[in-house]
Scaffold this active site. Structure first.
Site, short mmCIF file in Angstrom:
data_model
loop_
_atom_site.label_atom_id
_atom_site.label_comp_id
_atom_site.label_asym_id
_atom_site.label_seq_id
_atom_site.Cartn_x
_atom_site.Cartn_y
_atom_site.Cartn_z
N THR A 135 0.82 -1.21 0.00
CA THR A 135 0.00 0.00 0.00
C THR A 135 0.86 1.26 0.00
O THR A 135 1.99 1.25 0.51
CB THR A 135 -0.91 -0.01 1.25
OG1 THR A 135 -1.40 1.30 1.49
CG2 THR A 135 -0.15 -0.43 2.51
N ASP A 136 0.29 2.36 -0.51
CA ASP A 136 1.02 3.64 -0.45
C ASP A 136 1.17 4.14 0.99
O ASP A 136 1.97 5.02 1.27
CB ASP A 136 0.31 4.70 -1.31
CG ASP A 136 -1.14 4.97 -0.92
OD1 ASP A 136 -1.66 4.31 0.01
OD2 ASP A 136 -1.77 5.84 -1.56
N GLU A 137 0.40 3.54 1.91
CA GLU A 137 0.43 4.03 3.30
C GLU A 137 1.78 3.76 3.98
O GLU A 137 2.08 4.35 5.02
CB GLU A 137 -0.73 3.44 4.11
CG GLU A 137 -2.06 3.80 3.46
CD GLU A 137 -3.31 3.49 4.28
OE1 GLU A 137 -3.22 3.47 5.52
OE2 GLU A 137 -4.36 3.28 3.68
N TYR A 161 -1.69 -0.32 11.16
CA TYR A 161 -1.90 -1.03 9.88
C TYR A 161 -0.70 -0.80 8.96
O TYR A 161 -0.08 -1.74 8.46
CB TYR A 161 -3.19 -0.54 9.20
CG TYR A 161 -3.26 -0.88 7.72
CD1 TYR A 161 -3.38 -2.20 7.29
CD2 TYR A 161 -3.18 0.13 6.75
CE1 TYR A 161 -3.44 -2.51 5.93
CE2 TYR A 161 -3.24 -0.17 5.39
CZ TYR A 161 -3.36 -1.49 4.98
OH TYR A 161 -3.40 -1.79 3.64
N LYS A 165 2.18 -3.37 7.43
CA LYS A 165 2.41 -3.57 5.99
C LYS A 165 3.88 -3.25 5.64
O LYS A 165 4.49 -3.92 4.81
CB LYS A 165 1.46 -2.72 5.15
CG LYS A 165 0.00 -3.11 5.22
CD LYS A 165 -0.32 -4.48 4.63
CE LYS A 165 -0.18 -4.53 3.13
NZ LYS A 165 -0.61 -5.86 2.59
P1 NAD Z 1 -10.00 -7.07 2.70
O1 NAD Z 1 -9.96 -6.76 4.16
O2 NAD Z 1 -11.23 -6.78 1.93
O3 NAD Z 1 -9.71 -8.63 2.50
C1 NAD Z 1 -8.72 -9.32 3.21
C2 NAD Z 1 -8.91 -10.82 2.99
O4 NAD Z 1 -7.85 -11.50 3.66
C3 NAD Z 1 -10.23 -11.35 3.56
O5 NAD Z 1 -10.83 -12.23 2.65
C4 NAD Z 1 -9.79 -12.09 4.81
O6 NAD Z 1 -10.65 -13.18 5.16
C5 NAD Z 1 -8.40 -12.58 4.42
N1 NAD Z 1 -7.53 -12.82 5.58
C6 NAD Z 1 -7.32 -11.98 6.64
N2 NAD Z 1 -6.49 -12.56 7.52
C7 NAD Z 1 -6.14 -13.78 6.99
C8 NAD Z 1 -5.30 -14.84 7.42
N3 NAD Z 1 -4.64 -14.77 8.59
N4 NAD Z 1 -5.19 -15.93 6.64
C9 NAD Z 1 -5.87 -16.02 5.46
N5 NAD Z 1 -6.69 -15.06 5.02
C10 NAD Z 1 -6.83 -13.95 5.77
O7 NAD Z 1 -8.73 -6.36 2.08
P2 NAD Z 1 -8.53 -5.68 0.66
O8 NAD Z 1 -9.02 -4.30 0.72
O9 NAD Z 1 -9.04 -6.61 -0.39
O10 NAD Z 1 -6.94 -5.62 0.60
C11 NAD Z 1 -6.19 -6.72 0.06
C12 NAD Z 1 -4.72 -6.38 0.13
O11 NAD Z 1 -4.47 -5.20 -0.61
C13 NAD Z 1 -4.21 -6.11 1.55
O12 NAD Z 1 -2.94 -6.69 1.67
C14 NAD Z 1 -4.14 -4.60 1.63
O13 NAD Z 1 -3.14 -4.19 2.52
C15 NAD Z 1 -3.79 -4.25 0.19
N6 NAD Z 1 -4.23 -2.92 -0.27
C16 NAD Z 1 -5.54 -2.54 -0.12
C17 NAD Z 1 -5.94 -1.29 -0.60
C18 NAD Z 1 -7.38 -0.85 -0.50
O14 NAD Z 1 -7.68 0.29 -0.83
N7 NAD Z 1 -8.30 -1.69 -0.08
C19 NAD Z 1 -5.02 -0.44 -1.21
C20 NAD Z 1 -3.67 -0.87 -1.34
C21 NAD Z 1 -3.31 -2.12 -0.87
P1 TYD Z 2 -10.55 4.34 4.52
O1 TYD Z 2 -11.53 3.93 3.48
O2 TYD Z 2 -10.65 3.72 5.88
O3 TYD Z 2 -9.10 4.10 3.89
P2 TYD Z 2 -7.63 4.55 4.45
O4 TYD Z 2 -7.76 5.05 5.82
O5 TYD Z 2 -6.86 3.28 4.40
O6 TYD Z 2 -7.16 5.58 3.48
O7 TYD Z 2 -10.63 5.91 4.70
C1 TYD Z 2 -10.43 6.79 3.61
C2 TYD Z 2 -10.49 8.21 4.14
O8 TYD Z 2 -11.82 8.49 4.59
C3 TYD Z 2 -9.60 8.46 5.34
O9 TYD Z 2 -9.04 9.76 5.26
C4 TYD Z 2 -10.53 8.37 6.53
C5 TYD Z 2 -11.85 8.87 5.97
N1 TYD Z 2 -13.08 8.27 6.57
C6 TYD Z 2 -14.09 9.10 7.06
O10 TYD Z 2 -13.99 10.35 7.03
N2 TYD Z 2 -15.20 8.52 7.59
C7 TYD Z 2 -15.36 7.17 7.67
O11 TYD Z 2 -16.39 6.70 8.18
C8 TYD Z 2 -14.32 6.34 7.13
C9 TYD Z 2 -14.44 4.84 7.18
C10 TYD Z 2 -13.19 6.94 6.58
#
Ligand code: NAD
Ligand code: TYD
Length: 358
Positions: A135-137, A161, A165
Site C-alpha cells: 500500500t502507499d500508506e 496497519y 504492511k
Molecule cells: P480485505 O480486508 O477486503 O480482505 C482481506 C482478505 O484476507 C479477507 O478475505 C480475509 O478473510 C483474508 N484474511 C485476513 N487474515 C487472513 C489470514 N490470517 N489468513 C488467510 N486469510 C486472511 O482487504 P482488501 O481491501 O481486499 O486488501 C487486500 C490487500 O491489498 C491487503 O494486503 C491490503 O493491505 C492491500 N491494499 C488494499 C488497498 C485498498 O484500498 N483496499 C489499497 C492498497 C493495498
Molecule cells: P478508509 O476507506 O478507511 O481508507 P484509508 O484510511 O486506508 O485511506 O478511509 C479513507 C479516508 O476516509 C480516510 O481519510 C478516513 C476517511 N473516513 C471518514 O472520514 N469517515 C469514515 O467513516 C471512514 C471509514 C473513513
C-alpha cells in the site's frame, strides 16, 4: 498452465482479482484461493466461479505453517499473489496485535514456504514469482497539497496497519536481498469498486446514504486520498507478476486525488442522479446527512502516488476515470443490496456502534 496461489481471495481486491483473471484466461490458468474467512472474507463474492475445475478454495490461515507448506507440496505453484491481510486502519488503532500476526508473520510464513518449494542448488526454479500486495500508506503522509510518493520515498508508516504492511514489505525485501528470492512489491493507492466491505469510506457512505443514516466525516473532511478503480489495480498486479523485474517495487495509482468531503458529496449527488424518480430512498438522501465527527487518531493528511515507473517500464496506466468508476461502483451496490444487507447484519452492527456511537 500456470498455477496461482492467491491469498485473501475472498476479500475485496482478492475476489476482484480472481474474477478478473478467470474471465480473462478462462481455463488457461489454475487459481488456488487461500483465505481463512475473517469478517472481511466472503465466499459469496466468488459464486460465479466456485464450481470451475481450475479454481479451488482452501480455508487456511496464512499463519498456519504446516497447512501452507502442504499447499506448496501438493501443487506446483508458479505465482503467489499475497493479498491476505487485516486491512482497516481504524481497526488497527483499536487492536493492532492481529495486524502483526497476519500481516507480518503471515507474510514471513508464506515467504518461507515459497522459498523452500522453489529453491534449487544454485538459486530458484525459473519462472517463479511472489508478489506482495502492499500500500502507499507505507510512505506515511504528505503534509501539504504538493508532492508525490515515489518508490524511493523513505518508508515512514504512522498507523499500526501501515506499520505492519511496512514490516511485511521489509521482510520481502530481506528475502530479495539475502536470497535473491524472485519477488515484487506493488504499492497501490486507495481502491474502490464492487465487493468492498462497508467499513471503508466509499461503501460505508453508499450504504448509510441509502438507509438515510448520518454520513460520518472524520475531522475537517479535507484529508486527501488517491482513488483507483479496483480492476485497474488487478491489471497492474497481473502485469507486475508477469513482467516486473524481480526484486523491484512498483507504485500503482491513478493520479486521482480527492478530499474526503468531495467523495461524500459526489456519492450523494450520484445516488440522486441514478435512483429512479419514484424510488422511496430518494427522500432519505440529502447533504444534511453529512456529519463531521471526531478525527481519526494520527489521521494521515494526504496520499498521492507517482505511478511513473510502472508506466515507463510496463506500460500500465489506469483506464477507468473516477467519474465513470464511481458510477459503476454505485450501480453495483444498487444491484447487490442483498449482498450488503447480509454483511451488515450481526457483527457489523456491533462494530459500527462501538466505532461511531451515532
Ligand atoms: P480485505 O480486508 O477486503 O480482505 C482481506 C482478505 O484476507 C479477507 O478475505 C480475509 O478473510 C483474508 N484474511 C485476513 N487474515 C487472513 C489470514 N490470517 N489468513 C488467510 N486469510 C486472511 O482487504 P482488501 O481491501 O481486499 O486488501 C487486500 C490487500 O491489498 C491487503 O494486503 C491490503 O493491505 C492491500 N491494499 C488494499 C488497498 C485498498 O484500498 N483496499 C489499497 C492498497 C493495498
Ligand atoms: P478508509 O476507506 O478507511 O481508507 P484509508 O484510511 O486506508 O485511506 O478511509 C479513507 C479516508 O476516509 C480516510 O481519510 C478516513 C476517511 N473516513 C471518514 O472520514 N469517515 C469514515 O467513516 C471512514 C471509514 C473513513
Amino acid at each position: 498452465m500456470k498455477t496461482y496461489l492467491v491469498t485473501g481471495g475472498a476479500g475485496f481486491i482478492g475476489s476482484n482479482f480472481i474474477l478478473y483473471m478467470l474471465k480473462k484466461y478462462q481455463e488457461e490458468i489454475k487459481i488456488i484461493n487461500v483465505d481463512c474467512l475473517t469478517y472481511a472474507g466472503n465466499l459469496e463474492n466468488l459464486k460465479e466461479v466456485e464450481n470451475q475445475k481450475n479454481y479451488k478454495f482452501l480455508k487456511v490461515d496464512v499463519c498456519d505453517k504446516e497447512a501452507i507448506l502442504k499447499i506448496f507440496q501438493t501443487y506446483e505453484i508458479d505465482r503467489v499473489i499475497h493479498f491476505a491481510a487485516e486491512s482497516h486502519v481504524d481497526r488497527s488503532i483499536r487492536n493492532p496485535e492481529v495486524f502483526v500476526n497476519t500481516n507480518v508473520l503471515g507474510t514471513l510464513n508464506l515467504l518461507n514456504a515459497a522459498k523452500l518449494a522453489w529453491e534449487t542448488e544454485d538459486g530458484f526454479k525459473p519462472g517463479k514469482k511472489y508478489l506482495q500486495v502492499s500500500t502507499d500508506e507505507v510512505y506515511g503522509a504528505l503534509e501539504g497539497e504538493e508532492g508525490y510518493f515515489y518508490e524511493t520515498t523513505p518508508l515512514d508508516p504512522h498507523s499500526p496497519y501501515s506499520a505492519s504492511k511496512t514490516s511485511a514489505d521489509l521482510m520481502v525485501k530481506s528475502y530479495v536481498d539475502t536470497f535473491h528470492f524472485p519477488a515484487n512489491i506493488t504499492r497501490c493507492s486507495n481502491n474502490y469498486g464492487p465487493y468492498q466491505f462497508p467499513e471503508k469510506l466509499i461503501p460505508l457512505m453508499i450504504h448509510n446514504a441509502l438507509n438515510g443514516k448520518k454520513l460520518p466525516v472524520y475531522g475537517s473532511g479535507k484529508n486527501v486520498r488517491d482513488w483507483l478503480y479496483v480492476e485497474d489495480h488487478c491489471r497492474a498486479i497481473e502485469l507486475v507478476a508477469e513482467n516486473g523485474k524481480a526484486g523491484e517495487v512498483y507504485n500503482v495509482g491513478g493520479h486521482n486525488e480527492k478530499k474526503n468531503i468531495e467523495i461524500v458529496t459526489t456519492i450523494i449527488d450520484t445516488l440522486l442522479e441514478m435512483l429512479p424518480t419514484d424510488d422511496p430512498r430518494r427522500k432519505l438522501i440529502s447533504h444534511d446527512l453529512i456529519t463531521y465527527v471526531e478525527d481519526r487518531k494520527g489521521h494521515d493528511f494526504r496520499y498521492a502516488i507517482a505511478p511513473d515507473k510502472i508506466k515507463a517500464e510496463l506500460g500500465w496506466e489506469p483506464e477507468t476515470p473516477f467519474s465513470e468508476g464511481i458510477k459503476l461502483t454505485i450501480a453495483w451496490y444498487l444491484e447487490h443490496m442483498e449482498w450488503m444487507e447480509r454483511i451488515t447484519k450481526g457483527e457489523y452492527q456491533k462494530y459500527y456502534e462501538t466505532m461511531y456511537r451515532m
